[in-house]
Design a protein around this motif. Sequence first.
Motif, PDB file in Angstrom:
ATOM      1  N   GLY A 134      -4.057 -28.242  31.170  1.00 55.26           N
ATOM      2  CA  GLY A 134      -4.358 -29.305  30.219  1.00 55.26           C
ATOM      3  C   GLY A 134      -3.169 -30.208  29.960  1.00 55.26           C
ATOM      4  N   TYR A 135      -1.980 -29.620  29.860  1.00 57.43           N
ATOM      5  CA  TYR A 135      -0.781 -30.419  29.607  1.00 57.43           C
ATOM      6  C   TYR A 135      -0.410 -31.282  30.814  1.00 57.43           C
ATOM      7  CZ  TYR A 135       0.175 -28.125  25.137  1.00 57.43           C
ATOM      8  OH  TYR A 135       0.101 -27.695  23.833  1.00 57.43           O
ATOM      9  N   THR A 136      -0.650 -30.775  32.014  1.00 57.92           N
ATOM     10  CA  THR A 136      -0.401 -31.577  33.216  1.00 57.92           C
ATOM     11  C   THR A 136      -1.311 -32.802  33.238  1.00 57.92           C
ATOM     12  OG1 THR A 136       0.241 -29.591  34.453  1.00 57.92           O
ATOM     13  CG2 THR A 136      -0.340 -31.537  35.745  1.00 57.92           C
ATOM     14  N   ILE A 137      -2.575 -32.610  32.886  1.00 60.67           N
ATOM     15  CA  ILE A 137      -3.523 -33.724  32.844  1.00 60.67           C
ATOM     16  C   ILE A 137      -3.101 -34.745  31.797  1.00 60.67           C
ATOM     17  CG2 ILE A 137      -5.909 -34.362  32.305  1.00 60.67           C
ATOM     18  CD1 ILE A 137      -6.723 -31.573  33.373  1.00 60.67           C
ATOM     19  N   THR A 138      -2.798 -34.267  30.599  1.00 58.87           N
ATOM     20  CA  THR A 138      -2.458 -35.164  29.489  1.00 58.87           C
ATOM     21  C   THR A 138      -1.201 -35.965  29.785  1.00 58.87           C
ATOM     22  OG1 THR A 138      -3.423 -33.542  27.971  1.00 58.87           O
ATOM     23  CG2 THR A 138      -2.091 -35.282  27.008  1.00 58.87           C
ATOM     24  N   ALA A 139      -0.170 -35.298  30.315  1.00 59.84           N
ATOM     25  CA  ALA A 139       1.086 -35.992  30.620  1.00 59.84           C
ATOM     26  C   ALA A 139       0.881 -37.047  31.697  1.00 59.84           C
ATOM     27  CB  ALA A 139       2.149 -34.980  31.058  1.00 59.84           C
ATOM     28  N   SER A 140       0.102 -36.724  32.733  1.00 63.04           N
ATOM     29  CA  SER A 140      -0.110 -37.692  33.818  1.00 63.04           C
ATOM     30  C   SER A 140      -0.907 -38.897  33.333  1.00 63.04           C
ATOM     31  CB  SER A 140      -0.830 -37.022  34.986  1.00 63.04           C
ATOM     32  OG  SER A 140      -2.142 -36.635  34.618  1.00 63.04           O
ATOM     33  N   LEU A 141      -1.876 -38.683  32.456  1.00 57.29           N
ATOM     34  CA  LEU A 141      -2.632 -39.808  31.898  1.00 57.29           C
ATOM     35  C   LEU A 141      -1.729 -40.714  31.068  1.00 57.29           C
ATOM     36  CD1 LEU A 141      -5.966 -38.054  30.796  1.00 57.29           C
ATOM     37  CD2 LEU A 141      -5.623 -39.575  32.738  1.00 57.29           C
ATOM     38  N   SER A 142      -0.781 -40.121  30.352  1.00 56.96           N
ATOM     39  CA  SER A 142       0.145 -40.927  29.559  1.00 56.96           C
ATOM     40  C   SER A 142       1.082 -41.731  30.451  1.00 56.96           C
ATOM     41  CB  SER A 142       0.955 -40.024  28.620  1.00 56.96           C
ATOM     42  OG  SER A 142       0.135 -39.486  27.604  1.00 56.96           O
ATOM     43  N   LEU A 143       1.552 -41.129  31.546  1.00 52.67           N
ATOM     44  CA  LEU A 143       2.398 -41.860  32.486  1.00 52.67           C
ATOM     45  C   LEU A 143       1.627 -43.027  33.104  1.00 52.67           C
ATOM     46  CD1 LEU A 143       4.144 -38.828  34.218  1.00 52.67           C
ATOM     47  CD2 LEU A 143       5.278 -40.574  32.838  1.00 52.67           C
ATOM     48  N   ALA A 144       0.367 -42.768  33.471  1.00 56.47           N
ATOM     49  CA  ALA A 144      -0.456 -43.840  34.029  1.00 56.47           C
ATOM     50  C   ALA A 144      -0.717 -44.926  32.991  1.00 56.47           C
ATOM     51  CB  ALA A 144      -1.784 -43.267  34.534  1.00 56.47           C
ATOM     52  N   ALA A 145      -0.888 -44.519  31.721  1.00 52.86           N
ATOM     53  CA  ALA A 145      -1.148 -45.491  30.652  1.00 52.86           C
ATOM     54  C   ALA A 145       0.042 -46.412  30.430  1.00 52.86           C
ATOM     55  CB  ALA A 145      -1.502 -44.761  29.364  1.00 52.86           C
ATOM     56  N   ILE A 146       1.263 -45.898  30.619  1.00 52.40           N
ATOM     57  CA  ILE A 146       2.458 -46.737  30.474  1.00 52.40           C
ATOM     58  C   ILE A 146       2.441 -47.859  31.517  1.00 52.40           C
ATOM     59  CG2 ILE A 146       4.973 -46.776  30.686  1.00 52.40           C
ATOM     60  CD1 ILE A 146       4.928 -43.859  29.607  1.00 52.40           C
TER      61      ILE A 146
END
Length: 479
Positions: A134-146
């Motif tokens: 779950g944390y891998t998914i959340t972190a990658s979505l945040s990087l993509a959002a930046i």
Amino acid sequence: MSMEIDIPVTAAARRDMEANREEALDDDGLPRRTGTVWTASAHIITAVIGSGVLSLAWAMAQLGWAAGSVSLVLFSVITLYTSSLLADCYRTGDPCNGTRNYTYMAAVKSNLGGTKLWLCGLSQYVNLFGVSIGYTITASLSLAAIVKSNCYHWKGREADCSVPTSLFMVGFGMVQIFMSQLQNFHKLWWLSIVAALMSFCYSFIGVGLSAKSVISGEIGETSITGTVVGVDVTAAEKIWKSFQALGNIAFAYSYSLILIEIQDTLRSPAENKVMKRATVVGVAVTTVFYILCGCLGYVAFGNKAPGNMLTGFGFYEPFWLIDIANICIVVHLLGAYQVFSQPLFAVIELRIAQWFPNSNLLNHERPIVINNRLGFSVNGFRLAWRTGFVITSTTLAIIMPFFNEVLAFLGALGFWPLTVYFPIEMYIAQKGVARFSTEWVFLKCLSFVCFLISVIAACASIQGVIASLKHFSPFHTRF
């Protein structure tokens, strides 16, 4: 030339020195604990407020004002009640002088043991592994959002700013492979402080942006029952997503797993009474914050609320503030991933070491010195096993990068067994609650109802993953 002078110590002085040493220790011989109701409350708030807050606006949109508000309050009440039961299980026997249980598993072992201890371990470690995904998914979505927020700012909201999240997941996994080799990770106390500050930062940014939208009048369409069948969702989607929303709320409140560890920081005596007061303060503050976040987010977005309020682009401006919030999420999850993974690493490595005590692969440490102040050691087994763990969690995240569905499954997986079932069973065993008494029936009914909630939330999350996989292709689908 130096001269040493022996100063005679009187018997009275020696007794005073012994008394001072004894006063510096607790009843178990460890250094005296100094925690108070306020430090414990701070630990609880820090543990509870995290990435789960990002999905509450979406959860409110699925459930609506009535069921959504009731669910937020109800989950907090259940968490508060079962936490008070769990607080009584910190000591086995006398509440003030009984044997201390330093961890959740130790409490289950001393109060229940047998098969239930094995089931608790299974629930705990499967949950820890799931959190890494779950944390891998959340972190990658945040990087993509930046990347996307900057693209939208400079090219306009109609531009194609979609990016593949798989590459961000691979990058996040590579960093975790390195961090997982830090054998004394638990000594990096400052990392927990940084992670806590980051979680507060992005949570307050989310609340602030929602409040700004409400104040400015830029609000969405809301309703008592949430998303409208035939307009926003189909009848089947309404049911499944409503159950998923319950899992998201359950995930947001999950902290029982570390309650015993927090209680172990409190000064004696009567740690259970202090912990109960701290739980009231911590859960009350968290509930108010969650209601603000969920309700303000729902007003701001309406029934179109994104699954993640900071990466779903309900907010576009100010883009720099959204970037800061997502950077905080990534920094938080870089440390939090290891906080949840290290206990699992330790258990597996301890078991393997007990089975193969003379193995060179396990015992041979190769020091790696980066500079005079920074260095660590590796051995073959730890390098292979921990790297394999990170690769596995990263691969599963790439295959199933679905934020709400995965969070709902983790919430369901941890809510009933760890927040409700084991605290209730330990309380019944320790207090000797009579079978079929009023209290026994109430506790069993509460446990059964929560079991049903966990089951339907887990089924809904699995159905959501299956439905999403029909339209998803790893390394090709763009966020």
